[in-house]
Design a protein around this motif. Structure first.
Motif, mmCIF file in Angstrom:
data_model
loop_
_atom_site.group_PDB
_atom_site.id
_atom_site.type_symbol
_atom_site.label_atom_id
_atom_site.label_comp_id
_atom_site.label_asym_id
_atom_site.label_seq_id
_atom_site.Cartn_x
_atom_site.Cartn_y
_atom_site.Cartn_z
ATOM 1 N N GLU A 192 -0.917 -8.772 -1.446
ATOM 2 C CA GLU A 192 -2.019 -9.784 -1.653
ATOM 3 C C GLU A 192 -3.318 -9.111 -0.440
ATOM 4 O OE1 GLU A 192 -0.424 -13.586 -0.592
ATOM 5 O OE2 GLU A 192 0.626 -13.776 -2.399
ATOM 6 N N MET A 193 -3.446 -7.928 -0.664
ATOM 7 C CA MET A 193 -4.494 -7.410 0.369
ATOM 8 C C MET A 193 -5.445 -7.946 0.287
ATOM 9 S SD MET A 193 -3.723 -3.133 0.448
ATOM 10 C CE MET A 193 -5.646 -3.005 0.691
ATOM 11 N N PHE A 194 -6.130 -8.658 -0.933
ATOM 12 C CA PHE A 194 -7.459 -8.790 -1.177
ATOM 13 C C PHE A 194 -7.454 -10.439 -1.253
ATOM 14 C CE2 PHE A 194 -7.686 -4.386 -2.220
ATOM 15 C CZ PHE A 194 -9.076 -4.223 -2.147
ATOM 16 N N ASP A 195 -8.617 -11.006 -1.400
ATOM 17 C CA ASP A 195 -8.820 -12.396 -1.179
ATOM 18 C C ASP A 195 -8.210 -13.262 -2.234
ATOM 19 O OD1 ASP A 195 -12.244 -12.790 -2.858
ATOM 20 O OD2 ASP A 195 -10.765 -11.204 -2.950
ATOM 21 N N LYS A 196 -7.008 -13.739 -1.958
ATOM 22 C CA LYS A 196 -6.254 -14.622 -2.800
ATOM 23 C C LYS A 196 -6.923 -16.023 -2.340
ATOM 24 C CE LYS A 196 -3.173 -12.572 -4.930
ATOM 25 N NZ LYS A 196 -3.057 -12.455 -6.599
ATOM 26 N N PRO A 197 -7.241 -16.929 -3.378
ATOM 27 C CA PRO A 197 -7.812 -18.236 -2.825
ATOM 28 C C PRO A 197 -6.830 -19.135 -2.504
ATOM 29 C CG PRO A 197 -7.424 -18.014 -5.387
ATOM 30 C CD PRO A 197 -7.305 -16.525 -4.921
ATOM 31 N N ILE B 118 -1.444 -1.081 2.242
ATOM 32 C CA ILE B 118 -1.435 -2.241 3.275
ATOM 33 C C ILE B 118 -1.244 -1.831 4.728
ATOM 34 C CG2 ILE B 118 0.183 -4.192 3.690
ATOM 35 C CD1 ILE B 118 1.091 -4.130 0.968
ATOM 36 N N SER B 119 -0.768 -0.954 4.946
ATOM 37 C CA SER B 119 -0.727 -0.326 6.307
ATOM 38 C C SER B 119 -2.133 0.001 6.791
ATOM 39 C CB SER B 119 0.133 1.191 6.538
ATOM 40 O OG SER B 119 1.603 0.764 6.085
ATOM 41 N N MET B 120 -2.896 0.835 5.947
ATOM 42 C CA MET B 120 -4.167 1.135 6.286
ATOM 43 C C MET B 120 -4.978 -0.104 6.488
ATOM 44 S SD MET B 120 -6.857 3.818 4.638
ATOM 45 C CE MET B 120 -8.426 4.234 5.258
ATOM 46 N N HIS B 121 -4.807 -0.953 5.668
ATOM 47 C CA HIS B 121 -5.532 -2.352 5.729
ATOM 48 C C HIS B 121 -5.306 -2.984 6.968
ATOM 49 C CE1 HIS B 121 -7.037 -6.359 4.845
ATOM 50 N NE2 HIS B 121 -5.750 -6.806 4.927
ATOM 51 N N HIS C 229 -1.722 9.738 4.215
ATOM 52 C CA HIS C 229 -0.970 8.819 3.603
ATOM 53 C C HIS C 229 0.289 8.796 4.271
ATOM 54 C CE1 HIS C 229 1.367 6.635 0.549
ATOM 55 N NE2 HIS C 229 0.133 6.400 -0.129
ATOM 56 N N THR C 230 0.827 9.967 4.991
ATOM 57 C CA THR C 230 2.102 10.050 5.834
ATOM 58 C C THR C 230 2.233 8.871 6.591
ATOM 59 O OG1 THR C 230 2.167 12.340 5.279
ATOM 60 C CG2 THR C 230 3.387 11.206 7.151
ATOM 61 N N LEU C 231 0.972 8.245 7.329
ATOM 62 C CA LEU C 231 0.925 7.387 8.259
ATOM 63 C C LEU C 231 1.424 5.861 7.415
ATOM 64 C CD1 LEU C 231 -2.223 8.251 10.521
ATOM 65 C CD2 LEU C 231 0.227 8.741 10.880
ATOM 66 N N GLY C 232 1.165 5.697 6.411
ATOM 67 C CA GLY C 232 1.282 4.481 5.570
ATOM 68 C C GLY C 232 0.630 4.147 4.414
ATOM 69 N N ASP C 233 1.114 3.238 3.741
ATOM 70 C CA ASP C 233 0.286 2.908 2.538
ATOM 71 C C ASP C 233 -0.874 2.312 2.440
ATOM 72 O OD1 ASP C 233 1.199 0.521 3.067
ATOM 73 O OD2 ASP C 233 2.918 0.464 1.819
ATOM 74 N N VAL D 146 -2.069 -4.432 -17.935
ATOM 75 C CA VAL D 146 -2.682 -3.961 -16.815
ATOM 76 C C VAL D 146 -1.947 -4.019 -15.510
ATOM 77 C CG1 VAL D 146 -4.923 -3.868 -15.332
ATOM 78 C CG2 VAL D 146 -4.909 -4.303 -17.936
ATOM 79 N N THR D 147 -1.710 -3.060 -14.744
ATOM 80 C CA THR D 147 -1.170 -3.046 -13.339
ATOM 81 C C THR D 147 -2.402 -2.944 -12.415
ATOM 82 O OG1 THR D 147 1.006 -2.008 -14.428
ATOM 83 C CG2 THR D 147 0.475 -1.995 -11.828
ATOM 84 N N ASN D 148 -2.509 -3.848 -11.686
ATOM 85 C CA ASN D 148 -3.694 -3.745 -10.793
ATOM 86 C C ASN D 148 -3.248 -3.606 -9.358
ATOM 87 O OD1 ASN D 148 -5.961 -3.899 -9.135
ATOM 88 N ND2 ASN D 148 -6.283 -6.270 -9.927
ATOM 89 N N VAL D 149 -3.164 -2.488 -8.710
ATOM 90 C CA VAL D 149 -2.433 -1.860 -7.487
ATOM 91 C C VAL D 149 -3.562 -2.529 -6.449
ATOM 92 C CG1 VAL D 149 -1.605 0.288 -8.549
ATOM 93 C CG2 VAL D 149 -3.926 0.429 -7.551
ATOM 94 N N CYS D 150 -4.682 -2.998 -6.808
ATOM 95 C CA CYS D 150 -5.516 -3.499 -5.662
ATOM 96 C C CYS D 150 -4.990 -4.866 -4.825
ATOM 97 C CB CYS D 150 -6.945 -3.777 -6.169
ATOM 98 S SG CYS D 150 -7.795 -2.376 -6.487
ATOM 99 N N ASN D 151 -4.120 -5.434 -5.647
ATOM 100 C CA ASN D 151 -3.562 -6.880 -5.248
ATOM 101 C C ASN D 151 -2.154 -6.514 -4.646
ATOM 102 O OD1 ASN D 151 -5.711 -8.486 -5.707
ATOM 103 N ND2 ASN D 151 -5.356 -8.736 -7.574
ATOM 104 N N VAL D 152 -1.685 -5.333 -4.413
ATOM 105 C CA VAL D 152 -0.454 -5.099 -3.953
ATOM 106 C C VAL D 152 -0.367 -5.768 -2.467
ATOM 107 C CG1 VAL D 152 1.395 -3.514 -2.911
ATOM 108 C CG2 VAL D 152 0.221 -2.900 -5.096
#
Length: 214
Positions: A208-213, A80-83, A74-78, A200-206
């Motif tokens: 816009e990593m995932f498929d936004k239409p 989004i960085s890994m994505h 995790h030191t390398l990045g969050d 609900v806090t959905n960290v998966c969409n921080v």
């Protein structure tokens, strides 16, 4: 932890006599144990104040298939960085031009706070007042998860598409597949909750990593 320009270790393993299903028991995103696909350099390594690598790769060949195992600290990045790193790695592996800018690992060097600043904010930072040893944290984690059982639940891509159509059609703004899936899970949990989940806090969409239409 110090970032250096050291080389990235790459392990190569050939399992041509074994099927990929011997490790991947199904096509779920979450697997029980992926350690055979990860580099031995990351196996229980203590990277704090050590010379262990923060990034390790492992190539495993299974017949006509190839698995690329990535151990990322995790030191390398969050997330989004890994994505972006994984997206770029995938494109390079396919001999395509990366869509993102060249990936760099840079960290700001923050000087230690003065005694006055430390004294001013000490009482506002709880984890500095009540720090626990790894043993105590482990015991607290086990106690908090006592009685918790693993439950695997899967929706097919067709079911996710129908769910997104149903849930997404009832609101006026665009929702991702992850948004709709989260709403579905919360709705089911609320059927058995004495106190229903309201926020609900959905960290998966921080970011816009995932498929936004579109």
């Amino acid at each position: 932890i110090e970032l250096t320009h050291s080389g990235v270790p790459v392990d190569i393993c050939s399992e041509r006599e074994k099927p990929l299903s011997s490790v991947l028991q199904n096509d779920y995103v979450l697997q029980e144990d992926l350690s055979p696909l990860l580099s031995c350099h990351s196996d229980g390594a203590n990277i704090v104040d050590k010379e262990e690598p923060l990034l390790c790769l492992k190539l495993t060949f299974w017949g006509d298939e190839t698995c690329i195992g990535v151990s990322w600290h995790h030191t390398l990045g969050d997330a989004i960085s890994m994505h972006r790193f994984m997206h770029t790695l995938s494109q390079l592996y396919q001999c395509k031009s990366p869509e993102f800018a060249p990936f760099v690992f840079r960290k700001h060097d923050f000087p230690p706070p003065s005694d006055d600043i430390a004294a001013k904010y000490h009482d506002k930072i709880r984890h500095l007042q009540h720090s626990c040893s790894p043993t105590e944290l482990g015991a607290a984690f086990l106690e908090a998860n006592a009685g918790v059982q693993n439950f695997q639940w899967r929706l097919s891509s067709e079911e996710l598409l129908r769910l997104r159509t149903i849930v997404g059609g009832s609101v006026h703004k665009s929702l991702s597949t992850q948004d709709c899936l989260t709403a579905y899970v919360v709705a089911i949990l609320n059927l058995v909750q004495e106190r229903p989940i309201g926020i609900v806090t959905n960290v998966c969409n921080v970011g816009e990593m995932f498929d936004k239409p579109r």
